[in-house]
Design an enzyme around this catalytic site. Sequence first.
Site, PDB file in Angstrom:
ATOM      1  N   VAL A 171      40.714  42.284  45.833  1.00 48.66           N
ATOM      2  CA  VAL A 171      41.445  41.466  44.856  1.00 48.66           C
ATOM      3  C   VAL A 171      40.614  40.219  44.579  1.00 48.66           C
ATOM      4  O   VAL A 171      40.377  39.423  45.488  1.00 48.66           O
ATOM      5  CB  VAL A 171      42.838  41.042  45.382  1.00 48.66           C
ATOM      6  N   HIS A 172      40.175  40.064  43.326  1.00 47.36           N
ATOM      7  CA  HIS A 172      39.403  38.864  43.020  1.00 47.36           C
ATOM      8  C   HIS A 172      39.521  38.394  41.579  1.00 47.36           C
ATOM      9  O   HIS A 172      39.145  37.273  41.273  1.00 47.36           O
ATOM     10  CB  HIS A 172      37.912  39.106  43.324  1.00 47.36           C
ATOM     11  N   ARG A 173      40.054  39.207  40.675  1.00 46.87           N
ATOM     12  CA  ARG A 173      40.098  38.842  39.261  1.00 46.87           C
ATOM     13  C   ARG A 173      40.968  37.612  39.042  1.00 46.87           C
ATOM     14  O   ARG A 173      42.057  37.484  39.616  1.00 46.87           O
ATOM     15  CB  ARG A 173      40.672  39.987  38.437  1.00 46.87           C
ATOM     16  N   ALA A 174      40.515  36.728  38.168  1.00 47.38           N
ATOM     17  CA  ALA A 174      41.239  35.488  37.897  1.00 47.38           C
ATOM     18  C   ALA A 174      42.652  35.762  37.389  1.00 47.38           C
ATOM     19  O   ALA A 174      43.584  35.017  37.703  1.00 47.38           O
ATOM     20  CB  ALA A 174      40.464  34.648  36.886  1.00 47.38           C
ATOM     21  N   ASP A 190      41.131  45.389  41.667  1.00 50.79           N
ATOM     22  CA  ASP A 190      41.112  44.868  40.300  1.00 50.79           C
ATOM     23  C   ASP A 190      39.675  44.744  39.798  1.00 50.79           C
ATOM     24  O   ASP A 190      39.419  44.140  38.761  1.00 50.79           O
ATOM     25  CB  ASP A 190      41.857  43.533  40.185  1.00 50.79           C
TER      26      ASP A 190
END
Length: 359
Positions: free
Chosen positions: A208-211, A281
């Site tokens: 999980v890393h998407r803004a 993501d």
Amino acid sequence: MPKIVTIVGARPQFVKSAVVSRALSKHKNIEEVLVHTGQHYDSNMSDIFFEEMKIPNPKYSLNINNISHGAMTGRMLEQVEKVLNIEKPDYVLVFGDTNSTLAGALAAKKMHIRVAHVEAGLRSHNIKMPEEINRILTDRLSDILFCPTDKAFQNLKEEGFEKYDTAMFLSGDVMEDAVLQFLEIANKQSRIIDQLDLVDKPYLLCTVHRAENTDDPARLKKIIEGLNQLTETYELILPLHPRTQNLIKKNRFDLKIKMIPPVGYLDMLTLLKHCQLVLTDSGGLQKEAYFLGKFCITLRDETEWTELVEYGYNYLSGADVAKIVGISHLLMKRVFEKKHHFYGNGTASHKIASVLAEV
């Protein structure tokens, strides 16, 4: 001798540039200069990729990171322009959809230097995503567009790119080249399964890393709730981006998943190879899951890789807890059967290098 300045700055670009640079090196008439913007600054997300994939050290390291989108893009634009004034290349080569991509393309175009874009034509149709803005603008600035899929090529045609002074190529996806080239190395070198005590243990792999997820506390909370519920049945492994980790701490979310530091590309390939299911993501990880025969649940409301959803290899859950949990249980009962080949079968980097050697 044509000179190409290649701009990289984030994990997926290191992987893509590795295979393209290797293909370019086989053309003796091409000189390549590598520029690292510094967008990913953690050693596990930057330095280790250069070491593992034997990428030559960048001639220029700009060390621009950990600032807002506008400030980052502006500072990159300024520094890349200085590099281009020194190097005076025939082409600037950019990858994907990051701030580094747009800054490289914009700096080159303002200096009347031709731009080649690898991974052109992808669309999520969500203009709120920084990545969507970057890829649309980069495509419009580019002189050569290398499309990874038929759908990406069609997107450009529908947007009228045939009327522009651009050359479009259906190249295939260099990420498939990378998986095919580096999986054998990963099999020999990676020790991550032993280190995490995962030998003969089923697990789900998450990122999980998407803004759009991490910057929205409500969405991030729901995603964590869904993943936490899955820990009641399965073991989950989460290589956690430093920025995401800080936001989880800031919001005091209770995360029950086994967190590990970010891993290098070879370790990630190994974790993918041995997992039962992927939840992510990440755009790149969706494809890598497909290449390695794993179902993927995408923790977003849309994806650029529409063909994977259309043919049942990838499922969109968004931040819906019930979907995250329900689809996971459903896919754990299914057998993955790869019946399609969307991405060029490992020949993309050679096609790209051949085009650049001729123009």
